[in-house]
Design a protein around this motif. Structure first.
Motif, PDB file in Angstrom:
ATOM      1  N   ALA A  66       1.569  -3.497  -1.654  1.00  0.00           N
ATOM      2  CA  ALA A  66       1.267  -2.794  -2.493  1.00  0.00           C
ATOM      3  C   ALA A  66       1.078  -1.746  -1.745  1.00  0.00           C
ATOM      4  O   ALA A  66       1.286  -0.823  -1.431  1.00  0.00           O
ATOM      5  CB  ALA A  66       0.268  -2.989  -2.978  1.00  0.00           C
ATOM      6  N   VAL A  67       1.518  -0.922  -2.971  1.00  0.00           N
ATOM      7  CA  VAL A  67       1.922   1.259  -3.112  1.00  0.00           C
ATOM      8  C   VAL A  67       0.391   1.776  -2.987  1.00  0.00           C
ATOM      9  O   VAL A  67       0.278   1.779  -4.700  1.00  0.00           O
ATOM     10  CB  VAL A  67       3.283   1.312  -3.548  1.00  0.00           C
ATOM     11  CG1 VAL A  67       3.167   1.455  -5.015  1.00  0.00           C
ATOM     12  CG2 VAL A  67       3.809   2.178  -2.745  1.00  0.00           C
ATOM     13  N   CYS A  87      10.791   5.730  -9.657  1.00  0.00           N
ATOM     14  CA  CYS A  87      10.318   4.721  -8.311  1.00  0.00           C
ATOM     15  C   CYS A  87       9.753   3.217  -9.265  1.00  0.00           C
ATOM     16  O   CYS A  87       9.886   2.648  -8.688  1.00  0.00           O
ATOM     17  CB  CYS A  87       9.563   5.987  -8.265  1.00  0.00           C
ATOM     18  SG  CYS A  87       9.965   7.280  -7.077  1.00  0.00           S
ATOM     19  N   GLN A  88       8.983   3.199 -10.694  1.00  0.00           N
ATOM     20  CA  GLN A  88       8.690   1.511 -11.235  1.00  0.00           C
ATOM     21  C   GLN A  88       9.669   1.704 -11.493  1.00  0.00           C
ATOM     22  O   GLN A  88       9.454  -0.392 -10.196  1.00  0.00           O
ATOM     23  CB  GLN A  88       8.186   1.927 -12.525  1.00  0.00           C
ATOM     24  CG  GLN A  88       7.264   2.760 -12.737  1.00  0.00           C
ATOM     25  CD  GLN A  88       6.336   2.896 -14.564  1.00  0.00           C
ATOM     26  OE1 GLN A  88       6.451   1.891 -15.066  1.00  0.00           O
ATOM     27  NE2 GLN A  88       5.758   4.664 -14.154  1.00  0.00           N
ATOM     28  N   VAL A  89      11.182   1.667 -11.302  1.00  0.00           N
ATOM     29  CA  VAL A  89      12.144   0.287 -11.407  1.00  0.00           C
ATOM     30  C   VAL A  89      12.909   0.397 -10.320  1.00  0.00           C
ATOM     31  O   VAL A  89      13.290  -1.442 -10.033  1.00  0.00           O
ATOM     32  CB  VAL A  89      13.362   0.816 -11.934  1.00  0.00           C
ATOM     33  CG1 VAL A  89      14.992   0.094 -11.530  1.00  0.00           C
ATOM     34  CG2 VAL A  89      13.449   1.547 -13.311  1.00  0.00           C
ATOM     35  N   GLY A  95      10.208  -6.156  -5.672  1.00  0.00           N
ATOM     36  CA  GLY A  95       9.100  -6.800  -5.344  1.00  0.00           C
ATOM     37  C   GLY A  95       7.889  -6.189  -5.264  1.00  0.00           C
ATOM     38  O   GLY A  95       6.791  -7.316  -5.148  1.00  0.00           O
ATOM     39  N   VAL A  96       7.479  -5.047  -5.751  1.00  0.00           N
ATOM     40  CA  VAL A  96       6.512  -4.817  -5.060  1.00  0.00           C
ATOM     41  C   VAL A  96       5.205  -4.865  -6.084  1.00  0.00           C
ATOM     42  O   VAL A  96       5.483  -5.054  -7.595  1.00  0.00           O
ATOM     43  CB  VAL A  96       6.297  -3.017  -5.023  1.00  0.00           C
ATOM     44  CG1 VAL A  96       4.953  -2.603  -5.044  1.00  0.00           C
ATOM     45  CG2 VAL A  96       6.919  -2.860  -4.213  1.00  0.00           C
ATOM     46  N   SER A  97       4.022  -5.202  -6.161  1.00  0.00           N
ATOM     47  CA  SER A  97       3.376  -6.088  -7.157  1.00  0.00           C
ATOM     48  C   SER A  97       2.417  -4.525  -7.581  1.00  0.00           C
ATOM     49  O   SER A  97       2.180  -5.429  -8.633  1.00  0.00           O
ATOM     50  CB  SER A  97       2.450  -6.787  -6.372  1.00  0.00           C
ATOM     51  OG  SER A  97       3.136  -8.457  -5.754  1.00  0.00           O
ATOM     52  N   ARG A  98       1.891  -4.215  -7.040  1.00  0.00           N
ATOM     53  CA  ARG A  98       0.913  -3.276  -7.621  1.00  0.00           C
ATOM     54  C   ARG A  98       0.919  -1.933  -6.853  1.00  0.00           C
ATOM     55  O   ARG A  98       1.125  -2.032  -5.702  1.00  0.00           O
ATOM     56  CB  ARG A  98      -1.143  -3.242  -6.807  1.00  0.00           C
ATOM     57  CG  ARG A  98      -1.355  -3.941  -8.414  1.00  0.00           C
ATOM     58  CD  ARG A  98      -2.650  -4.902  -7.802  1.00  0.00           C
ATOM     59  NE  ARG A  98      -2.682  -5.619  -9.303  1.00  0.00           N
ATOM     60  CZ  ARG A  98      -3.238  -5.800  -9.697  1.00  0.00           C
ATOM     61  NH1 ARG A  98      -4.327  -3.706 -10.130  1.00  0.00           N
ATOM     62  NH2 ARG A  98      -3.668  -6.133 -10.737  1.00  0.00           N
ATOM     63  N   ASP A 112      -0.078  -2.972 -12.816  1.00  0.00           N
ATOM     64  CA  ASP A 112       0.658  -3.873 -12.452  1.00  0.00           C
ATOM     65  C   ASP A 112       2.076  -4.059 -12.552  1.00  0.00           C
ATOM     66  O   ASP A 112       2.786  -4.451 -13.932  1.00  0.00           O
ATOM     67  CB  ASP A 112      -0.449  -5.125 -13.330  1.00  0.00           C
ATOM     68  CG  ASP A 112      -0.603  -6.602 -12.961  1.00  0.00           C
ATOM     69  OD1 ASP A 112       0.390  -6.782 -11.846  1.00  0.00           O
ATOM     70  OD2 ASP A 112      -0.262  -7.070 -13.922  1.00  0.00           O
ATOM     71  N   LEU A 113       2.578  -4.340 -11.610  1.00  0.00           N
ATOM     72  CA  LEU A 113       4.306  -3.796 -11.806  1.00  0.00           C
ATOM     73  C   LEU A 113       5.076  -5.515 -11.878  1.00  0.00           C
ATOM     74  O   LEU A 113       6.284  -5.686 -12.949  1.00  0.00           O
ATOM     75  CB  LEU A 113       4.645  -3.398 -10.178  1.00  0.00           C
ATOM     76  CG  LEU A 113       4.473  -1.550 -10.033  1.00  0.00           C
ATOM     77  CD1 LEU A 113       5.044  -1.627  -8.107  1.00  0.00           C
ATOM     78  CD2 LEU A 113       5.144  -0.935 -11.057  1.00  0.00           C
TER      79      LEU A 113
END
Ligand SMILES: [Zn+2]
Length: 126
Positions: A66-67, A87-89, A95-98, A112-113
Motif C-alpha cells: 500500500a502506498v 504514477c497510477q500506471v 502490483g501496489v494494491s491501494r 483501489d488500484l
C-alpha cells in the motif's frame, strides 16, 4: 501512516512538496519526498521525481503493498495528493494494491488500484 508521508512531504525541496511511504503489511519498505531531476540521488536514466516513483524504485517486492501519499502547502497543511495518471500506471504495474492520499487537512482519499485495469479494450467493443 499518512503521518509518515506528511513527514516526507515536509522534507521535499520541490515547489510542490509531496511525500510517499510504501508499506508491506505494517512494515515500511520505502519512504521519500519527491525529488528534483538534478538531485544527485535521482538517476538520469530514470529521471523521475514524483514521490510515488521514487519509493517504487527504492523498494524491492511491491506486490500487495500500500502506498501513502501526502502533499503539504507552504504552511505545512495537507493538500490534495491523489497520484497522477503516470504514477497510477506505475503503481498498478508494480502490483501496489491501494493508495491512500491526503485530500485536505481533515480527509484521506483511497484509490483501489487492484480494481483499476491496465488491460486494453478493443475498439469494436466500445
Ligand atoms: Zn505522479
Amino acid at each position: 501512516m499518512i503521518d509518515l508521508a506528511l513527514k516526507q512531504a515536509l522534507r521535499s525541496q520541490c515547489r510542490h512538496r509531496v511525500g510517499a511511504v510504501l508499506l508491506a503489511g505494517r512494515r515500511v519498505i520505502a519512504a521519500s519526498p519527491n525529488r528534483r531531476r538534478n538531485d544527485p540521488a535521482v538517476s538520469f536514466l530514470h529521471a523521475t521525481f514524483h514521490a510515488e516513483e521514487v519509493v517504487l524504485r527504492r523498494a524491492g517486492r511491491t506486490t500487495g503493498s500500500a502506498v501513502y501519499v501526502a502533499r503539504v502547502d507552504a504552511v505545512g497543511a495537507a493538500r490534495l495528493a491523489k497520484p497522477c495518471p503516470r504514477c497510477q500506471v506505475a503503481l498498478i504495474a508494480a502490483g501496489v494494491s491501494r493508495a491512500y492520499y491526503t485530500v485536505d487537512p481533515h480527509t484521506i482519499g483511497t484509490l483501489d488500484l487492484d480494481s483499476l485495469s491496465l488491460k486494453p479494450t478493443r475498439i469494436s467493443s466500445i
